[in-house]
Each structure stands twice: as C-alpha cells, then as structure tokens.
Write an enzyme that holds these catalytic residues in place. Structure first.
Site, mmCIF file in Angstrom:
data_model
loop_
_atom_site.group_PDB
_atom_site.id
_atom_site.type_symbol
_atom_site.label_atom_id
_atom_site.label_comp_id
_atom_site.label_asym_id
_atom_site.label_seq_id
_atom_site.Cartn_x
_atom_site.Cartn_y
_atom_site.Cartn_z
ATOM 1 N N ASN A 156 23.468 -0.735 -6.548
ATOM 2 C CA ASN A 156 24.043 -2.007 -7.000
ATOM 3 C C ASN A 156 23.209 -3.235 -6.650
ATOM 4 O O ASN A 156 23.215 -4.215 -7.379
ATOM 5 C CB ASN A 156 25.477 -2.167 -6.469
ATOM 6 C CG ASN A 156 25.554 -2.110 -4.965
ATOM 7 O OD1 ASN A 156 24.768 -1.432 -4.306
ATOM 8 N ND2 ASN A 156 26.502 -2.827 -4.397
ATOM 9 N N GLY A 232 26.175 3.346 0.997
ATOM 10 C CA GLY A 232 26.725 4.137 -0.099
ATOM 11 C C GLY A 232 28.157 4.534 0.171
ATOM 12 O O GLY A 232 28.901 3.821 0.845
ATOM 13 N N SER A 233 28.530 5.702 -0.305
ATOM 14 C CA SER A 233 29.927 6.132 -0.255
ATOM 15 C C SER A 233 30.301 6.669 1.123
ATOM 16 O O SER A 233 29.470 7.235 1.835
ATOM 17 C CB SER A 233 30.178 7.225 -1.299
ATOM 18 O OG SER A 233 29.580 8.447 -0.896
ATOM 19 N N GLU A 252 26.582 1.661 6.117
ATOM 20 C CA GLU A 252 27.308 0.579 5.439
ATOM 21 C C GLU A 252 27.969 1.232 4.237
ATOM 22 O O GLU A 252 27.300 1.589 3.265
ATOM 23 C CB GLU A 252 26.345 -0.540 5.026
ATOM 24 C CG GLU A 252 27.039 -1.853 4.734
ATOM 25 C CD GLU A 252 27.552 -1.961 3.310
ATOM 26 O OE1 GLU A 252 28.752 -1.670 3.112
ATOM 27 O OE2 GLU A 252 26.786 -2.317 2.419
ATOM 28 N N LEU A 253 29.281 1.408 4.321
ATOM 29 C CA LEU A 253 29.984 2.250 3.359
ATOM 30 C C LEU A 253 30.914 1.427 2.470
ATOM 31 O O LEU A 253 30.624 0.292 2.134
ATOM 32 C CB LEU A 253 30.726 3.358 4.115
ATOM 33 C CG LEU A 253 29.848 4.152 5.101
ATOM 34 C CD1 LEU A 253 30.675 5.166 5.877
ATOM 35 C CD2 LEU A 253 28.693 4.836 4.374
ATOM 36 N N CYS A 286 30.018 -4.146 -2.601
ATOM 37 C CA CYS A 286 30.858 -3.587 -1.528
ATOM 38 C C CYS A 286 31.936 -4.555 -1.062
ATOM 39 O O CYS A 286 33.017 -4.134 -0.653
ATOM 40 C CB CYS A 286 29.993 -3.186 -0.341
ATOM 41 S SG CYS A 286 28.894 -1.806 -0.679
#
Length: 477
Positions: A156, A232-233, A252-253, A286
């Site tokens: 993103n 990501g996820s 960093e989710l 996010c």
C-alpha cells in the site's frame, strides 16, 4: 523502466549485481489491469546468496558519517526524480498521482531523518562504581548493529514503508535483505538503483522478488538473518514471530482504526479531516479511519456533513490530476469489500453513500446503524468504507474503542481537556491523535501498535533502537 510504456523485465539485486531469472511474475497497471513489468522470481539459492552477501558486507567498515552521506544523497536523488517515482506509484499501486507525489516527498524525508539519526546513535555511562567492591571500575554502553535484517514490506505504501525499514537499518550500520510486495515491487527496485548511485557499499542492500510466502520461509530458515521487520497482516506476522525463535522481530500489523467525535467538536474540522483520511489510497492504509463513534447530540449533523464532503471525492484514473481515489490493489479485494458491506446491510446496516463496486474500484462508502460485531467493524476492512455508530457517555465510547483485537492508532475530536487526557490514559493504542483522525502520521514520530497490531516502533530514531543491540563495556582500573 521510467515510462512503463512497454513490458520490461527487472532482475533481482543480489551481491551488488542485477540478475534476471528464467521464471518471472507480472506486475499490473492497477487501473488498466495490463502487465507493465515482469519481475524475476527468486529461488532459495538466490535468497541464501543474498543473506551471505549481506553478512559478508558487515566485515567492511561503514562509518556513521559515511552512512549519513549515502542516505542524504539518496534523499536528494529521490526528490530530483519525484515525478518519475510518483508515476510508478500511481501505476503499480493505483493511488492518485497527487497522493503519489506526497509519498515520494515523505520517503525522502524518511531517508533524511534516518541520515541525521546515523550521527546520534550513542550509549550511556553506567555507574558500576557505586556497587560495593567495584569502586575502581567504570562502565559505559555502546549500541551496535544487529547484523543482517530481513525487511518484508507491503503493497500500500511501497516506497515510504521501504524507506522506513531501509533508512534506519542502514543508519544503524546493518545490512538489509529486502522483500517487497510482489504486486508493487517496482519502486523498491528503482530505489535499489538509486541507493547504488548514492554510494551504498556493495552487499549492504539485497532485493529479492517473487512469492512472498516462499521467500519468507527461506529467510526464516536462514539462521544468518538476525532480525525480521515486517509490515502486513496479523496472520503472517504471527507466523514470523513463531518461527523466528530468539531472533529480533518488529511487526506493524493490522488495525480497525476508531475515531471519536465528541459533542463539543468542531464539526467542520472533524468532517473535513475524516473525509480526507478515510478514503485515500482507496482506504488501503493501516491507520485509515474505519470505525467512527459520534456523540448522539451531533450525530445527524455529522453524518450529513461527512456525506456532503465525501460526495465531492473524484474516483477515476490515478494519473488524472483531478482524481482523489483510484482502484483497489486487486479485483478480489474489491469483491471482498463488496461482500462485507452486503453482509452488514443484511444484518441491519444502512448505506448512506456508496456501497457500489465497479471492477476493481469500490466507491467511498458510509454505513450507519452498525453494530460492533459486523465484519466492517470487528475486522480490518482495508478498503474505502467507514461505519458510524452513536454513543452517549465517555466511559461507554472508550469501552467501544477498546473492544477490538487491534490497537495501532485512534483519533479523538474534542475540546474537553479532561476527556482528552482520560482517553490518552485509557484508550489501548500505540498512538492517540487528538483533534485529528486516526490516520495522522509524520515520519519522525514513534509509530507502532499494541495487541494484534504488532510490536516495536517505526520512525527512524525509534526503529534504530530496535535495529541495534546495547553492549556494556566494563573497565577494571
């Protein structure tokens, strides 16, 4: 490569060389859905060579001031080529050209801040002499590089989020094996060219492209990787943490960002900022606003104003200067968002605006009459959808915001200092943004979450703390 008018092949960047492989993947123009670049697919052997080269590079001295010079030069080159990088972002991500220019500028800032921080890494004196029997000793600490860092980045924000990992890692004296998202790797590959031009020593950066799951597994299996930094996820983040063992991991989710609008808020300001920060990059951010809690006294006015401002957003070709919102990253993602909204409506939600899909485009959508157990509230939509709910009491809304598996950032609009301070203490997030939406971020601030939103901090100064080890030196005098 610059104009992306014909399909070209881009190789891996390993051991200071570009290498094309027999197996390729297509990178699509997200607006036309046509292939613009073919990227090489790395094998396990490529990944192992990349890690070996990264480790060997650490043997060569790379002084802090040299790191500063390289990163500042890279930032300068990036700004000089702003339009080139912005066009690539608009094509490979689908974000508007205006927003893409902003990302390039922010990426340059991230490199500049990282460069400055390269000169500020320091330890501290430790008063061991105050311990009985240690009167003749002195001690101090050093911060030393962790070594080889595997950086896995998302689709993103594929330029600035690469810089948020690469900049601090290089500033701290590490070497990096970078795995960009397979759907948006072009900017990362172009950045590697730029870093090479800026004078980054051979081996300090490797870029391997291809299937994320495979390359991730190979990096986790390689014990010469000292740290993993991943955006990501939550599912993948938890997998990395479970397999990394005792090695460092910074994650960093996801998030389902809440923004609270209290009865004393400036409605014009609140609706303007929420409309700006809910739908940019088609909601694929996010910290994009997802859950909005509005006090009952101003609920109707807020919904009306937000709808009016959102209706003015232009959806279309990312390369058009008038466009605010482009397509989502994949058709399947737009279809998923469409299904989640449909499910919410079946459960009682009302569509105040949008709720329609056109191919990979999903129109900015405002939902009301929602409850916190709907997918559009409970999970991370990662699309251009906001869900607005009503609250009456401060304690009630704090409970609602905290009733989430996530905790990256939240927003709060109020002029009540007591409420703001209570929220600062009690809302379970990595960052609370007062009198702005949850999606506020500047690149030198600490950025990271709690709960399933991850651990560790980004922002060059804070990332460098993650990417170094503290070593104590004791002198017996």
């Amino acid at each position: 490569m610059t104009n992306l008018t014909q399909v070209m092949q881009y190789g891996l960047y390993v051991n200071g060389r570009w290498e094309k492989t027999p197996v390729n993947m297509d990178v699509l123009n997200k607006y036309t859905q046509e292939s613009v670049v073919k990227i090489s697919v790395a094998t396990k052997e490529h990944v192992d060579v990349a890690v070996k080269s990264a480790k060997e590079a650490l043997r060569t001295t790379f002084a802090p001031y040299e790191r500063y010079e390289v990163l500042m030069k890279a930032a300068q080159l990036l700004l000089e080529r702003k339009e080139e990088f912005a066009k690539i972002l608009a094509i490979e991500v689908g974000k508007s050209i205006r927003e893409s220019r902003g990302e390039v500028e922010r990426a340059a800032t991230t490199l500049q801040v990282s460069a400055e921080e390269a000169k500020r890494i320091h330890g501290e004196g430790v008063p061991v002499e105050s311990a009985q029997g240690s009167e003749n000793r002195m001690a101090f600490t050093l911060r030393v590089p962790v070594g080889v860092i595997a950086a896995i980045t998302p689709f993103n924000v594929p330029l600035n989020l690469v810089c948020h990992k690469l900049g601090p890692a290089i500033a701290a004296g590490n070497s990096v094996v970078l795995k960009p998202a397979e759907v948006t790797p072009i900017c990362a590959l172009k950045l590697a060219e730029l870093m090479e031009e800026a004078g980054l020593p051979k081996g300090r950066l490797q870029v391997v492209t291809g299937d994320g799951a495979e390359i991730g597994e190979w990096l986790l299996d390689n014990q010469d990787v000292n740290m993993f930094t991943f955006t990501g996820s939550p599912r993948v983040g938890e997998l990395i943490r479970s397999k990394a063992g005792s090695r460092k991991v910074s994650l960093e989710l996801g998030n389902n960002s809440a923004t609270v609008v209290h009865k004393d808020a400036d409605l014009e300001k609140a609706t303007t900022l929420v409309s700006q920060k809910s739908f940019n990059n088609a909601g694929q951010v996010c910290i994009s606003v997802q859950r909005i809690y509005v006090h009952k006294d101003i609920y109707e006015k807020f919904v009306t104003k937000l709808k009016e401002k959102t209706e003015k957003l232009v959806v279309g070709n990312p390369m058009d200067e008038k466009t605010d919102i482009g397509p989502m990253i994949r058709l399947s993602e737009a279809e998923r968002v469409e299904q989640w909204v449909k499910e919410a409506v079946e459960q009682g939600a009302e569509i105040k605006l949008g709720g329609k899909r056109e191919g990979a485009f999903y129109l900015p959508t405002i939902l009301t009459n929602v409850n916190d157990d709907m997918k559009v509230c409970r999970q991370e939509v990662f699309g251009p959808v906001v869900a607005i709910a009503i609250y009456e009491e401060i304690e009630e809304v704090i409970r609602k915001v905290n009733d989430s598996n996530y905790g990256l950032q939240a927003g709060l609009f109020t002029n009540d200092l007591q409420f703001a301070m209570k929220a600062a203490r009690e809302i379970e997030v990595g960052g609370l943004i007062v009198n702005d939406a949850s999606a506020y971020r500047v690149d030198h601030m600490p950025y990271g979450g709690v709960k399933k939103s991850g651990n560790g901090k980004e922002g060059p100064k804070y990332a460098i703390e993650e990417m170094t080890e503290e070593r104590i030196i004791v002198l017996n005098l």
